[in-house]
Design an enzyme around this catalytic site. Structure first.
Site, PDB file in Angstrom:
ATOM      1  N   LYS A  35      27.063  28.421  30.986  1.00  5.36           N
ATOM      2  CA  LYS A  35      28.089  27.373  30.966  1.00  5.36           C
ATOM      3  C   LYS A  35      27.541  26.139  30.248  1.00  5.36           C
ATOM      4  CE  LYS A  35      26.720  25.858  35.607  1.00  5.36           C
ATOM      5  NZ  LYS A  35      27.093  25.935  37.036  1.00  5.36           N
ATOM      6  N   TYR A 258      14.634  -4.793  23.550  1.00  2.55           N
ATOM      7  CA  TYR A 258      15.702  -5.563  24.213  1.00  2.55           C
ATOM      8  C   TYR A 258      15.283  -5.974  25.622  1.00  2.55           C
ATOM      9  CZ  TYR A 258      18.852  -4.005  20.509  1.00  2.55           C
ATOM     10  OH  TYR A 258      19.450  -3.767  19.309  1.00  2.55           O
TER      11      TYR A 258
HETATM   12  C1  PLP Z   1      26.103  26.856  37.578  1.00  2.14           C
HETATM   13  C2  PLP Z   1      26.282  27.928  38.565  1.00  2.14           C
HETATM   14  C3  PLP Z   1      25.229  28.808  38.844  1.00  2.14           C
HETATM   15  C4  PLP Z   1      23.855  28.650  38.268  1.00  2.14           C
HETATM   16  O1  PLP Z   1      23.175  27.669  39.005  1.00  2.14           O
HETATM   17  P1  PLP Z   1      21.648  27.323  38.664  1.00  2.14           P
HETATM   18  O2  PLP Z   1      21.261  26.354  39.715  1.00  2.14           O
HETATM   19  O3  PLP Z   1      21.655  26.692  37.312  1.00  2.14           O
HETATM   20  O4  PLP Z   1      20.931  28.598  38.696  1.00  2.14           O
HETATM   21  C5  PLP Z   1      25.471  29.843  39.735  1.00  2.14           C
HETATM   22  N1  PLP Z   1      26.683  29.999  40.317  1.00  2.14           N
HETATM   23  C6  PLP Z   1      27.698  29.158  40.073  1.00  2.14           C
HETATM   24  C7  PLP Z   1      28.989  29.382  40.765  1.00  2.14           C
HETATM   25  C8  PLP Z   1      27.538  28.101  39.199  1.00  2.14           C
HETATM   26  O5  PLP Z   1      28.557  27.276  38.966  1.00  2.14           O
END
Ligand code: PLP
Length: 367
Positions: A35, A258
């Site tokens: 994702k 800054y």
């Molecule tokens: C993002 C996600 C994962 C992966 O989580 P990590 O902590 O990055 O391993 C797993 N299951 C669901 C439903 C997620 O949204």
């Protein structure tokens, strides 16, 4: 020459980290969570390394189509499910599995007019309170889906809120997993339980026919600082690298940048790095955030500006204009600055840093 900042994506690290997930879950199908454009890495840049995974998991149908365009014919799971009834046409056409986490999605499935064979992950809300059916409503949802001709496969799914730590002084998984297991006993079937933290910390205690490995694949420890990537034998898959583009000699009482937030108390050599918050480096990162120059660890000084930040060159005698700077990841000689250390100093997590690299940064792929 382009501005010297680059995000290097290390194929060998991605493969190595996937192998660690597999070794932890030898009896599971291991899905690569890609994702958010593969946690900022770019789906197309991780695909080769991850195509030995058993599936991909993500949120956006558009990202799923990109994976299909790369030639992937295996499973793809939509972790947030469908957002409209029309999405079901794409799920049918592109053979996408999806979670069902609310009543409306069940109605859309019931009303879908085309013959289809969907694989559905039914999500239980057993404590996270974001998505899913509470245990009281879960069984009814399960039975409704079981009765649908368009649902070919049904998988029990849950997500841990605290697999990376404790919850109210107890194990972070117990409060959710007990109720899930009770329902699993009554309604046997495959299940999907584990994220990275659960894969690394609880593989011996949890059955998860489908493991959803995300952050660990990218070389960040889900339970830092309790465990580092070295503890879990993970390798950084993204290195944000730049160069020194200017060197300044400060006298006592001179300040940098800054707000003059850093003031020298002695003569100092300072390097100016072509990296700022418009590249995705956190502006909030304070003086002292770790950084590598010529593979040697040093620290940032003063405020991060849009295009530049300053580093202390006192420990790096041979630093000059053009010297390599590693903001996180691996140097070209293999020195490692874990993204988790940079993130922790900046009050955040590795996830956020790797997702925040901006469009003006060039990417390169390295074996
Ligand atoms: C993002 C996600 C994962 C992966 O989580 P990590 O902590 O990055 O391993 C797993 N299951 C669901 C439903 C997620 O949204």
């Amino acid at each position: 020459m382009p501005r010297p900042i680059t995000a290097v994506i290390h194929q060998s690290a991605l493969k190595h980290n996937l192998a660690i997930a597999r070794a932890a879950m030898p009896d599971s199908q291991v899905f690569a969570v890609v994702k958010a454009n593969a946690y900022g890495h770019g789906i197309e840049r991780v695909y080769q390394a991850f195509k030995s995974a058993d599936g991909f998991a993500l949120l956006d149908i558009e990202e799923a189509k990109r994976i299909r365009a790369l030639g992937w014919t295996g499973e793809i799971l939509l972790l947030e499910g469908i957002f409209s009834p029309q999405d079901l046409y794409d799920c049918a056409q592109y053979q996408l599995s999806f979670t069902v986490h609310n009543e409306l999605q069940i109605q859309w499935l019931q009303q879908f007019p085309v013959a289809a064979q969907f694989k559905v992950f039914l999500k239980m809300n057993n404590g996270m309170n974001r998505l899913g059916f509470t245990p009281e409503h879960y069984v009814h949802a399960w039975q409704q889906l079981k009765g649908l001709a368009s649902v070919k496969d049904l998988v029990h799914m849950m997500h841990f809120s605290d697999a990376d730590g404790e919850r109210q002084g107890q194990s972070g998984i117990e409060y959710q997993h007990q109720v899930f297991q009770q329902i699993l006993q009554q309604y046997p079937g495959p299940c999907s339980v584990s994220n990275s933290a659960a894969i690394l910390r609880y593989s011996s205690q949890l059955r998860s026919d489908y493991a959803r490995s995300g952050i660990m694949l990218y070389g960040s420890s889900p339970d830092f600082p309790r465990h580092t990537i070295q503890d879990w034998n993970l390798q950084p898959s993204m290195s944000l690298r730049s160069e020194i583009i200017s060197i300044q000699q400060l006298n006592p009482n001179d300040s940098i940048g800054y707000g003059s937030s850093f003031v020298a108390d002695r003569p100092m050599r300072v390097g100016i790095v072509a990296c700022g918050y418009a590249d995705g480096y956190q502006r909030i990162s304070p003086t002292g955030t770790p950084v590598l120059v010529n593979s040697i660890r040093t620290r940032t000084l003063g405020r991060v500006s849009m295009d530049m930040l300053a580093v202390d060159l006192d420990p790096i005698l041979d630093a000059q204009i053009g010297s390599e700077v590693v903001l996180w990841g691996q140097s070209s000689t293999g020195a490692v600055l874990p993204i988790d250390e940079v993130a922790a100093t900046s009050g955040t997590v590795g996830y956020e840093l790797m997702c925040a690299v901006t469009a003006r940064v060039n990417f390169s792929i390295q074996e």
